[in-house]
Design an enzyme around this catalytic site. Sequence first.
Site, PDB file in Angstrom:
ATOM      1  N   CYS A   1      -9.453 -53.027 -33.258  1.00 42.78           N
ATOM      2  CA  CYS A   1     -10.043 -52.029 -34.120  1.00 42.78           C
ATOM      3  C   CYS A   1     -11.639 -51.990 -33.906  1.00 42.78           C
ATOM      4  O   CYS A   1     -12.272 -51.115 -34.154  1.00 42.78           O
ATOM      5  CB  CYS A   1      -9.597 -51.935 -35.491  1.00 42.78           C
TER       6      CYS A   1
ATOM      7  N   HIS B   1     -15.132 -48.612 -40.463  1.00 42.32           N
ATOM      8  CA  HIS B   1     -13.924 -48.367 -39.972  1.00 42.32           C
ATOM      9  C   HIS B   1     -12.904 -48.193 -40.936  1.00 42.32           C
ATOM     10  O   HIS B   1     -13.028 -48.649 -42.031  1.00 42.32           O
ATOM     11  CB  HIS B   1     -13.340 -49.989 -39.288  1.00 42.32           C
TER      12      HIS B   1
ATOM     13  N   ASN C   1      -5.529 -45.352 -39.939  1.00 43.06           N
ATOM     14  CA  ASN C   1      -6.352 -46.280 -39.325  1.00 43.06           C
ATOM     15  C   ASN C   1      -6.216 -45.746 -37.560  1.00 43.06           C
ATOM     16  O   ASN C   1      -5.003 -46.279 -37.058  1.00 43.06           O
ATOM     17  CB  ASN C   1      -5.688 -47.724 -39.594  1.00 43.06           C
TER      18      ASN C   1
HETATM   19  O1  UT7 Z   1      -7.620 -52.112 -38.846  1.00 41.24           O
HETATM   20  C1  UT7 Z   1      -7.459 -53.663 -38.698  1.00 41.24           C
HETATM   21  C2  UT7 Z   1      -7.683 -54.263 -40.141  1.00 41.24           C
HETATM   22  N1  UT7 Z   1      -6.420 -53.979 -40.764  1.00 41.24           N
HETATM   23  C3  UT7 Z   1      -6.627 -53.741 -42.360  1.00 41.24           C
HETATM   24  O2  UT7 Z   1      -7.594 -53.965 -42.669  1.00 41.24           O
HETATM   25  C4  UT7 Z   1      -5.333 -53.830 -42.918  1.00 41.24           C
HETATM   26  C5  UT7 Z   1      -5.598 -54.764 -44.327  1.00 41.24           C
HETATM   27  N2  UT7 Z   1      -4.257 -54.865 -45.086  1.00 41.24           N
HETATM   28  C6  UT7 Z   1      -4.119 -53.747 -46.112  1.00 41.24           C
HETATM   29  O3  UT7 Z   1      -4.714 -52.530 -45.876  1.00 41.24           O
HETATM   30  C7  UT7 Z   1      -3.039 -54.011 -47.162  1.00 41.24           C
HETATM   31  O4  UT7 Z   1      -2.886 -55.213 -47.159  1.00 41.24           O
HETATM   32  C8  UT7 Z   1      -1.927 -53.194 -47.136  1.00 41.24           C
HETATM   33  C9  UT7 Z   1      -2.132 -51.676 -47.346  1.00 41.24           C
HETATM   34  C10 UT7 Z   1      -1.381 -53.489 -45.628  1.00 41.24           C
HETATM   35  C11 UT7 Z   1      -0.708 -53.721 -48.005  1.00 41.24           C
HETATM   36  O5  UT7 Z   1      -1.563 -53.592 -49.191  1.00 41.24           O
HETATM   37  P1  UT7 Z   1      -1.262 -54.738 -50.385  1.00 41.24           P
HETATM   38  O6  UT7 Z   1      -1.978 -54.328 -51.698  1.00 41.24           O
HETATM   39  O7  UT7 Z   1      -2.021 -56.001 -49.750  1.00 41.24           O
HETATM   40  O8  UT7 Z   1       0.305 -54.891 -50.613  1.00 41.24           O
HETATM   41  P2  UT7 Z   1       1.168 -56.436 -50.072  1.00 41.24           P
HETATM   42  O9  UT7 Z   1       1.413 -56.390 -48.824  1.00 41.24           O
HETATM   43  O10 UT7 Z   1       0.781 -57.508 -51.064  1.00 41.24           O
HETATM   44  O11 UT7 Z   1       2.581 -55.791 -50.861  1.00 41.24           O
HETATM   45  C12 UT7 Z   1       2.682 -55.628 -52.235  1.00 41.24           C
HETATM   46  C13 UT7 Z   1       4.056 -54.988 -52.608  1.00 41.24           C
HETATM   47  C14 UT7 Z   1       5.196 -55.914 -51.712  1.00 41.24           C
HETATM   48  O12 UT7 Z   1       6.207 -55.759 -52.647  1.00 41.24           O
HETATM   49  P3  UT7 Z   1       6.655 -57.143 -53.769  1.00 41.24           P
HETATM   50  O13 UT7 Z   1       6.833 -58.342 -52.887  1.00 41.24           O
HETATM   51  O14 UT7 Z   1       5.466 -57.103 -54.582  1.00 41.24           O
HETATM   52  O15 UT7 Z   1       7.819 -56.577 -54.387  1.00 41.24           O
HETATM   53  C15 UT7 Z   1       5.511 -54.934 -50.526  1.00 41.24           C
HETATM   54  O16 UT7 Z   1       6.769 -55.318 -50.273  1.00 41.24           O
HETATM   55  O17 UT7 Z   1       4.264 -53.466 -52.110  1.00 41.24           O
HETATM   56  C16 UT7 Z   1       5.414 -53.706 -50.841  1.00 41.24           C
HETATM   57  N3  UT7 Z   1       5.087 -52.662 -49.886  1.00 41.24           N
HETATM   58  C17 UT7 Z   1       5.262 -51.382 -49.854  1.00 41.24           C
HETATM   59  N4  UT7 Z   1       5.806 -50.674 -51.076  1.00 41.24           N
HETATM   60  C18 UT7 Z   1       6.060 -49.316 -50.729  1.00 41.24           C
HETATM   61  C19 UT7 Z   1       4.523 -52.964 -48.887  1.00 41.24           C
HETATM   62  N5  UT7 Z   1       4.390 -51.938 -47.893  1.00 41.24           N
HETATM   63  C20 UT7 Z   1       5.162 -50.867 -48.667  1.00 41.24           C
HETATM   64  C21 UT7 Z   1       4.961 -49.591 -48.476  1.00 41.24           C
HETATM   65  N6  UT7 Z   1       5.759 -48.728 -49.560  1.00 41.24           N
HETATM   66  N7  UT7 Z   1       4.759 -48.878 -47.531  1.00 41.24           N
END
Ligand code: UT7
Length: 320
Positions: free
Chosen positions: A113, A247, A277
């Site tokens: 990225c 970004h 992204n």
């Molecule tokens: O460009 C390179 C850099 N990349 C980034 O900067 C990305 C950085 N990371 C993020 O943007 C975030 O971490 C994400 C958007 C990818 C995820 O958000 P989060 O708030 O960190 O969620 P999480 O991974 O902690 O997941 C929370 C919950 C989980 O369920 P449980 O375990 O709490 O029951 C996931 O399974 O949300 C669930 N989950 C989803 N639910 C619905 C994960 N993806 C999804 C989804 N739809 N697409």
Amino acid sequence: MIYSRIVGTGSYLPEKVLTNFDLEKLMDTSDSWIRERTGIERRHIAADGETTVDLAEHAARRALDAAGLRPEDVDFIAFGTTTPDLVFPNCGVILQSRLGCRGGPAFSVETACSGFMYALSIADKYIRCGEAKRALVIGSETLSRITDWSDRSTAILFADGAGAVVLTPSEQAGILSTHLHADGQYKDMLYCGSGVSKGFGPEYKLAISMVGSEVFKSAVTLLGRAVDETLAANGLDRSAIDWLVPHQANLRIIQAIAKKLSLPMERVILTVKDHGNTSAASVPLALDQAVRDGRIKRGDRLLLEAFGGGFTWGSALIRY
Ligand code: UT7
């Protein structure tokens, strides 16, 4: 003192739009979850057969038009991408042949990225030392080709697009400073697990893998430090920034960086809602949008930053 100056910007998005509602039909996710956690509502996806260089060529021609230069005038191409058309020749060379500008260096930079930030920094140095006069700097991606459409934690984020800028030498600033970093100890946090040398078998997945929450925390911390470093290098206070061009990975990361700069969100260029992204393309896409709609004006001070797999990250302070 010679600076490099942005004299034209351009961008291109493929026609096909994939909304959160479309994704709801493909996987166990929801529009509200995606919007609340990321700020994304829709993204663009390349057509079958439409490549990273195809997108880049549109963006490059638009940037050259804006600069009032002809394609054959370009003497330097730095091309940030993680999704090249071919193993070789590199995307910069393929673009060079499309534009019909021969002889100058043309290469791609593979820093995920932050590919555009790296490419911009290299081009800036070549212009400053007098070895390039009309540089094309590109960020272009077809990330949909390395997206695992069964993985809801990544498939909702990544998308396709291209952005470009043209740099020429100027006695007026210009790019004031660029700052690049990498820390390979985080290589397993965000990666694509296959490649020519490693192999393409089923055990080496040709898809993005990410430990999202760790990437999120590191992005906020390391981009926060990059912002401080950029201001300090220029002896400036955060009130000196007119526009943050970040970004576009996640609205919440962008809000954290804006808060650090005490910048109201009206002074932040946001495209994440409509673009998702687009990796190396995200910063030049956002820059072009804000230049063309008249928000960014000549003389404004811009802070650009990006963060990606590796980890790699970078920033630039620009007097537009
Ligand atoms: O460009 C390179 C850099 N990349 C980034 O900067 C990305 C950085 N990371 C993020 O943007 C975030 O971490 C994400 C958007 C990818 C995820 O958000 P989060 O708030 O960190 O969620 P999480 O991974 O902690 O997941 C929370 C919950 C989980 O369920 P449980 O375990 O709490 O029951 C996931 O399974 O949300 C669930 N989950 C989803 N639910 C619905 C994960 N993806 C999804 C989804 N739809 N697409």
